[in-house]
Design an enzyme around this catalytic site. Sequence first.
Site, short mmCIF file in Angstrom:
data_model
loop_
_atom_site.label_atom_id
_atom_site.label_comp_id
_atom_site.label_asym_id
_atom_site.label_seq_id
_atom_site.Cartn_x
_atom_site.Cartn_y
_atom_site.Cartn_z
N CYS A 184 6.71 8.83 -30.55
CA CYS A 184 7.89 8.91 -31.44
C CYS A 184 7.51 8.82 -32.91
O CYS A 184 7.99 9.62 -33.73
CB CYS A 184 8.91 7.84 -31.07
SG CYS A 184 8.36 6.14 -31.30
N HIS A 234 11.36 2.37 -31.11
CA HIS A 234 11.53 3.82 -30.95
C HIS A 234 12.31 4.35 -32.15
O HIS A 234 13.08 3.61 -32.78
CB HIS A 234 12.28 4.15 -29.66
CG HIS A 234 12.30 5.61 -29.33
ND1 HIS A 234 11.16 6.32 -29.01
CD2 HIS A 234 13.32 6.51 -29.31
CE1 HIS A 234 11.48 7.59 -28.78
NE2 HIS A 234 12.78 7.72 -28.97
N HIS A 278 13.74 13.63 -31.23
CA HIS A 278 12.71 12.59 -31.11
C HIS A 278 11.73 12.98 -30.01
O HIS A 278 11.93 13.93 -29.27
CB HIS A 278 13.38 11.25 -30.77
CG HIS A 278 14.12 11.27 -29.46
ND1 HIS A 278 13.97 10.31 -28.50
CD2 HIS A 278 15.05 12.13 -28.95
CE1 HIS A 278 14.75 10.56 -27.46
NE2 HIS A 278 15.42 11.66 -27.71
#
Length: 348
Positions: free
Chosen positions: A258, A309, A321
Amino acid sequence: MKKKVVALATVAMLSASYAGNAAASTYVVQSGDTLSHIARKYNTRVADIKEWNRLTSDLIHINQTLIVSKQEQKASAPPTPPAPVQAASTYIVVSGDTLIKIANKHHISLAELKEWNGLKDHLIYPGQKLNVSRPGQQTGTGSAQPAPAPAPPPPAQAPANPAPAAPTAEYIVKSGDTLSHIGTRFGLSVQQLKAMNNLSSDMIYVGQKLKVSGTPEEKAAPGSPDLSAEVSVLLEEAKKHLGTPYVWGGSNTSGFDCSGFIYYVYNKAGKSINRLSSEGYFNRSYYVSDPQPGDLVFFENTYKKGISHMGIYLGNNQFIHADDSGVRVTSLDDSYYKKHFDSFKRFY
């Protein structure tokens, strides 16, 4: 007479004891502190500290006393009644709220919350009353909800920022200041501040004088960047990599994690950033209550405790993402990410 003296002494001892306990839940801001540093020190979140201290921005100052635990909030501010809101069909906005947080709190989608309140954007302000269930379908005791959704607040009322010192034309930089903090205080973007002061970087120093007001022509100087063009380049670059597989620690087109995805896309789009973790990027960005495409969206407690994240907000309640499924577009109403949502932020 003796009994009365003893009783007074006992009361004084108890009061001193209580004061000592309360002091353990507060923190006095030191030079160089930020809300993020203080939150990590006390194992809490920036959003919680802002809510407990009724802060409308990330700006803090030296010797400011901050509440850093829920215990202190309960002891010092008993009048605040959050509990009844859970069962109510309406909700009163408090400092630090965002639409997505309110939606998550009441187990509804962001789209529903905006529809029920006739909202066209994410802008809300403290004291605003919002419907948190569909008008006309509440299960209360006969208190009827007005059929039409309340109109959004008048434009003049919407800004919640105090907008201090409007006549002030100059500001002297103090220890701990950043361009972002100064801009937030005076209602200016970092780009506007840099253009007004002919700054080629974000570097400032204590004692430096900065212009913080002027004509619209000064604020929108010819050399200031076209943000919409930058955002278009950023989002176009991000979408080029849809379907790229997930690789732990990956930061190139053979595979991304990420934060590696953020690092690659932002650098390709012309914004030079270092390779950091999600938490590292979280600590180098500031909160936004009205997210725009290109902003960052952060999530907590996914594979580890805390910020773990992140992605890039696309607008329309969607973000792009890199997760275990590779690079993809996901809705913020997704049950998993809705549960772990933390905040929208923007790079300094």
